[in-house]
Design a protein around this motif. Structure first.
Motif, PDB file in Angstrom:
ATOM      1  N   ASP A 145      -9.513   3.317   2.631  1.00 39.19           N
ATOM      2  CA  ASP A 145      -9.992   4.382   3.165  1.00 39.19           C
ATOM      3  C   ASP A 145     -11.531   3.898   3.684  1.00 39.19           C
ATOM      4  OD1 ASP A 145     -11.235   6.790   3.602  1.00 39.19           O
ATOM      5  OD2 ASP A 145     -10.443   7.805   2.057  1.00 39.19           O
ATOM      6  N   PRO A 146     -11.702   3.972   4.968  1.00 44.51           N
ATOM      7  CA  PRO A 146     -13.100   3.607   5.520  1.00 44.51           C
ATOM      8  C   PRO A 146     -14.057   4.320   5.064  1.00 44.51           C
ATOM      9  CG  PRO A 146     -11.412   3.874   7.505  1.00 44.51           C
ATOM     10  CD  PRO A 146     -10.688   4.386   5.998  1.00 44.51           C
ATOM     11  N   ALA A 147     -13.743   5.717   4.426  1.00 46.63           N
ATOM     12  CA  ALA A 147     -14.727   6.271   3.598  1.00 46.63           C
ATOM     13  C   ALA A 147     -15.299   5.667   2.221  1.00 46.63           C
ATOM     14  CB  ALA A 147     -14.473   7.745   3.605  1.00 46.63           C
ATOM     15  N   VAL A 148     -14.475   5.108   1.913  1.00 47.00           N
ATOM     16  CA  VAL A 148     -14.635   4.389   0.406  1.00 47.00           C
ATOM     17  C   VAL A 148     -15.176   2.815   0.669  1.00 47.00           C
ATOM     18  CG1 VAL A 148     -13.426   3.406  -1.553  1.00 47.00           C
ATOM     19  CG2 VAL A 148     -13.072   5.875  -0.609  1.00 47.00           C
ATOM     20  N   ALA A 149     -14.456   2.050   1.580  1.00 46.22           N
ATOM     21  CA  ALA A 149     -14.610   0.693   1.737  1.00 46.22           C
ATOM     22  C   ALA A 149     -16.217   0.355   2.239  1.00 46.22           C
ATOM     23  CB  ALA A 149     -13.675  -0.062   2.538  1.00 46.22           C
ATOM     24  N   GLY A 150     -16.481  -0.934   2.163  1.00 43.91           N
ATOM     25  CA  GLY A 150     -17.622  -1.494   2.766  1.00 43.91           C
ATOM     26  C   GLY A 150     -17.265  -2.194   3.907  1.00 43.91           C
ATOM     27  N   ASP A 151     -18.083  -2.987   4.467  1.00 43.58           N
ATOM     28  CA  ASP A 151     -18.000  -3.789   5.638  1.00 43.58           C
ATOM     29  C   ASP A 151     -16.869  -4.796   5.413  1.00 43.58           C
ATOM     30  OD1 ASP A 151     -19.866  -2.404   7.129  1.00 43.58           O
ATOM     31  OD2 ASP A 151     -21.425  -3.979   6.534  1.00 43.58           O
ATOM     32  N   TRP A 152     -16.651  -5.283   4.046  1.00 40.78           N
ATOM     33  CA  TRP A 152     -15.723  -6.318   3.830  1.00 40.78           C
ATOM     34  C   TRP A 152     -14.211  -5.677   4.102  1.00 40.78           C
ATOM     35  CZ3 TRP A 152     -12.531  -3.373   0.610  1.00 40.78           C
ATOM     36  CH2 TRP A 152     -13.104  -2.130  -0.124  1.00 40.78           C
ATOM     37  N   VAL A 193      -1.834   9.331  -0.104  1.00 44.45           N
ATOM     38  CA  VAL A 193      -1.125   9.765   0.706  1.00 44.45           C
ATOM     39  C   VAL A 193      -1.911  10.664   1.738  1.00 44.45           C
ATOM     40  CG1 VAL A 193       0.917   9.761  -0.618  1.00 44.45           C
ATOM     41  CG2 VAL A 193      -0.632  11.625  -0.744  1.00 44.45           C
ATOM     42  N   HIS A 194      -3.219  11.100   1.337  1.00 45.81           N
ATOM     43  CA  HIS A 194      -3.885  11.994   2.228  1.00 45.81           C
ATOM     44  C   HIS A 194      -4.817  11.438   3.081  1.00 45.81           C
ATOM     45  CE1 HIS A 194      -1.699  15.323   0.774  1.00 45.81           C
ATOM     46  NE2 HIS A 194      -2.027  15.462  -0.353  1.00 45.81           N
ATOM     47  N   GLN A 195      -5.060  10.188   2.852  1.00 43.22           N
ATOM     48  CA  GLN A 195      -6.141   9.240   3.492  1.00 43.22           C
ATOM     49  C   GLN A 195      -5.563   8.783   4.787  1.00 43.22           C
ATOM     50  OE1 GLN A 195      -6.981   6.733   0.155  1.00 43.22           O
ATOM     51  NE2 GLN A 195      -6.359   4.738   1.450  1.00 43.22           N
ATOM     52  N   PRO A 196      -6.755   8.198   5.621  1.00 42.23           N
ATOM     53  CA  PRO A 196      -6.070   7.856   6.927  1.00 42.23           C
ATOM     54  C   PRO A 196      -5.307   6.673   6.758  1.00 42.23           C
ATOM     55  CG  PRO A 196      -8.421   8.217   7.092  1.00 42.23           C
ATOM     56  CD  PRO A 196      -7.976   8.419   5.747  1.00 42.23           C
ATOM     57  N   VAL A 197      -4.007   6.523   7.479  1.00 42.07           N
ATOM     58  CA  VAL A 197      -3.284   5.506   7.767  1.00 42.07           C
ATOM     59  C   VAL A 197      -3.871   4.328   8.021  1.00 42.07           C
ATOM     60  CG1 VAL A 197      -1.023   4.569   8.791  1.00 42.07           C
ATOM     61  CG2 VAL A 197      -1.292   7.112   8.209  1.00 42.07           C
ATOM     62  N   PRO A 198      -3.674   3.202   7.236  1.00 43.50           N
ATOM     63  CA  PRO A 198      -4.435   1.957   7.428  1.00 43.50           C
ATOM     64  C   PRO A 198      -3.853   1.201   8.737  1.00 43.50           C
ATOM     65  CG  PRO A 198      -3.113   1.930   5.418  1.00 43.50           C
ATOM     66  CD  PRO A 198      -2.900   3.244   6.026  1.00 43.50           C
ATOM     67  N   TRP A 220       6.664   8.199  -1.652  1.00 42.93           N
ATOM     68  CA  TRP A 220       5.742   9.319  -0.812  1.00 42.93           C
ATOM     69  C   TRP A 220       4.605   8.263  -0.113  1.00 42.93           C
ATOM     70  CZ3 TRP A 220       4.370  12.260  -5.946  1.00 42.93           C
ATOM     71  CH2 TRP A 220       5.358  13.430  -6.098  1.00 42.93           C
ATOM     72  N   LEU A 221       4.241   7.274  -0.844  1.00 44.20           N
ATOM     73  CA  LEU A 221       3.173   6.498  -0.009  1.00 44.20           C
ATOM     74  C   LEU A 221       3.674   5.443   1.067  1.00 44.20           C
ATOM     75  CD1 LEU A 221       0.196   5.476   0.174  1.00 44.20           C
ATOM     76  CD2 LEU A 221       0.834   3.514  -1.477  1.00 44.20           C
ATOM     77  N   GLY A 222       5.011   5.287   1.113  1.00 42.43           N
ATOM     78  CA  GLY A 222       5.468   4.416   2.157  1.00 42.43           C
ATOM     79  C   GLY A 222       5.717   5.567   3.166  1.00 42.43           C
ATOM     80  N   LYS A 223       6.168   6.775   2.993  1.00 43.58           N
ATOM     81  CA  LYS A 223       6.592   7.801   4.024  1.00 43.58           C
ATOM     82  C   LYS A 223       4.994   7.967   4.618  1.00 43.58           C
ATOM     83  CE  LYS A 223       8.334  12.332   4.956  1.00 43.58           C
ATOM     84  NZ  LYS A 223       9.084  13.448   4.271  1.00 43.58           N
ATOM     85  N   ALA A 224       4.017   8.241   3.886  1.00 44.38           N
ATOM     86  CA  ALA A 224       2.801   8.767   4.457  1.00 44.38           C
ATOM     87  C   ALA A 224       2.271   7.730   5.482  1.00 44.38           C
ATOM     88  CB  ALA A 224       1.957   8.872   3.348  1.00 44.38           C
ATOM     89  N   TRP A 225       2.270   6.396   4.920  1.00 40.44           N
ATOM     90  CA  TRP A 225       1.775   5.195   5.671  1.00 40.44           C
ATOM     91  C   TRP A 225       2.801   4.526   6.438  1.00 40.44           C
ATOM     92  CZ3 TRP A 225      -2.015   2.250   1.859  1.00 40.44           C
ATOM     93  CH2 TRP A 225      -3.105   3.182   1.368  1.00 40.44           C
ATOM     94  N   GLY A 226       4.025   4.814   6.565  1.00 35.65           N
ATOM     95  CA  GLY A 226       4.982   4.051   7.423  1.00 35.65           C
ATOM     96  C   GLY A 226       5.047   2.531   6.911  1.00 35.65           C
ATOM     97  N   CYS A 227       4.880   2.331   5.690  1.00 30.84           N
ATOM     98  CA  CYS A 227       4.935   0.878   5.346  1.00 30.84           C
ATOM     99  C   CYS A 227       6.149   0.640   4.461  1.00 30.84           C
ATOM    100  CB  CYS A 227       3.623   0.771   4.345  1.00 30.84           C
ATOM    101  SG  CYS A 227       3.466   1.722   2.982  1.00 30.84           S
ATOM    102  N   GLU A 228       6.518  -0.713   4.212  1.00 33.91           N
ATOM    103  CA  GLU A 228       7.536  -1.178   3.450  1.00 33.91           C
ATOM    104  C   GLU A 228       7.415  -0.663   2.183  1.00 33.91           C
ATOM    105  OE1 GLU A 228       9.936  -5.070   2.786  1.00 33.91           O
ATOM    106  OE2 GLU A 228       7.890  -5.394   3.631  1.00 33.91           O
ATOM    107  N   VAL A 229       8.418  -0.146   1.413  1.00 36.77           N
ATOM    108  CA  VAL A 229       8.795  -0.207   0.300  1.00 36.77           C
ATOM    109  C   VAL A 229       9.829  -0.999  -0.513  1.00 36.77           C
ATOM    110  CG1 VAL A 229       9.082   1.382  -1.883  1.00 36.77           C
ATOM    111  CG2 VAL A 229       7.731   2.331   0.255  1.00 36.77           C
ATOM    112  N   VAL A 230       9.368  -1.863  -1.371  1.00 36.39           N
ATOM    113  CA  VAL A 230      10.327  -2.858  -2.074  1.00 36.39           C
ATOM    114  C   VAL A 230      10.690  -2.285  -3.337  1.00 36.39           C
ATOM    115  CG1 VAL A 230      10.678  -5.175  -3.096  1.00 36.39           C
ATOM    116  CG2 VAL A 230       9.566  -4.748  -0.770  1.00 36.39           C
ATOM    117  N   VAL A 231      11.836  -2.187  -3.611  1.00 31.99           N
ATOM    118  CA  VAL A 231      12.541  -1.661  -4.972  1.00 31.99           C
ATOM    119  C   VAL A 231      13.193  -2.807  -5.528  1.00 31.99           C
ATOM    120  CG1 VAL A 231      13.890   0.170  -6.079  1.00 31.99           C
ATOM    121  CG2 VAL A 231      12.592   0.966  -3.989  1.00 31.99           C
TER     122      VAL A 231
END
Length: 261
Positions: A145-152, A193-198, A220-231
């Motif tokens: 979340d850009p509101a949480v992270a620093g320049d790193w 799930v409610h923060q900006p999609v990275p 839920w996280l995979g759906k919200a972010w459109g990322c891979e979920v490995v089960v």
């Protein structure tokens, strides 16, 4: 649904009580056998510390691991052995500690972990890769979340939340919230799930034999972010992380960004 039971892991895992003593023994043995700089401060509080392990020769870059424990239990010293896999592949590994609820709130823990990543980034050049288990999976997801992270944040090349907690709304209806003190506003604000999609690679990792609530949280996280979920079939909440002990495991490869290479 009894949400306390839905999010309870140990009672539903065979010999669940045996895992923590085993982890602590493995972690202590790893620290005894592996050179590292321990308990490096990133803040003024006693638990605002991290351990750093550096491979022989030039390090490829840095993995930051954040432990779980429902934001209210365990410490980095229970999990040190999970540095073994990335370290053997030539990566520095930093293991982060943080304060626990109810002494602090989940938003405060999020800020602590961001401060820790900033301190590690200042010390360790090059790209960063973040991984965390359970509540630690939540925390590394929050780092995007850009509101949480620093320049790193611009140096983060990948994140692997393992069995993450991605929507905190269910915890409003658990007895654990006596420690968390979440309300609807803070639960939503702290839910990945409610923060900006990275805009960088994320791979969610979860065990196929985990509690349905954890499979839901991963999905839920995979759906919200459109990322891979490995089960991973047959893996439960306590052994899904075991791959990090091995350099050649799929999980270690995912964490260091070298899958299928």
């Amino acid at each position: 649904m009894d949400l306390d039971d839905a999010y309870a892991n140990g009672p539903h895992i065979p010999d669940g009580d045996s895992f923590a003593p085993m982890w602590r023994e493995k972690a202590a043995a790893f620290r005894a056998a592996t050179p590292g700089v321990l308990n490096q401060s990133y803040g003024d509080r006693p638990r605002e510390v991290y351990d750093l392990f550096v491979p022989g020769g030039a390090a490829l870059s840095t993995v930051v691991f954040v432990h779980g424990g429902y934001w209210r239990s365990t410490d980095k010293d229970l999990w040190t052995h999970l540095a073994a896999g990335p370290l053997a592949r030539g990566w520095r590994v930093a293991m982060v500690d943080y304060d626990l609820c109810p002494d602090v709130t989940i938003p405060q823990i999020t800020r602590q972990v961001a401060q820790a990543v900033g301190a590690i980034a200042a010390r360790c050049p090059g790209p960063l890769r973040l991984a965390g288990h359970s509540a630690g999976g939540h925390l590394v997801a929050r780092m995007l979340d850009p509101a949480v992270a620093g320049d790193w944040l611009s140096r983060v090349e990948g994140v692997v939340p393992i069995s993450p907690l991605s929507d905190l709304a269910p915890f409003l209806k658990t007895s654990m919230n006596a420690d968390f003190a979440l309300d609807a506003v803070t639960a939503r604000a702290e839910s990945p799930v409610h923060q900006p999609v990275p805009d960088r690679p994320v791979t969610v990792w979860v065990g196929g034999a985990e509690r349905p609530a954890f499979l839901d949280q991963a999905a839920w996280l995979g759906k919200a972010w459109g990322c891979e979920v490995v089960v991973r079939p047959g893996r439960h909440h306590f052994d899904i992380i075991a791959g990090l002990e091995e350099a050649g495991s799929d999980l270690t490869a995912a964490v260091v960004g070298q899958r299928d290479r």
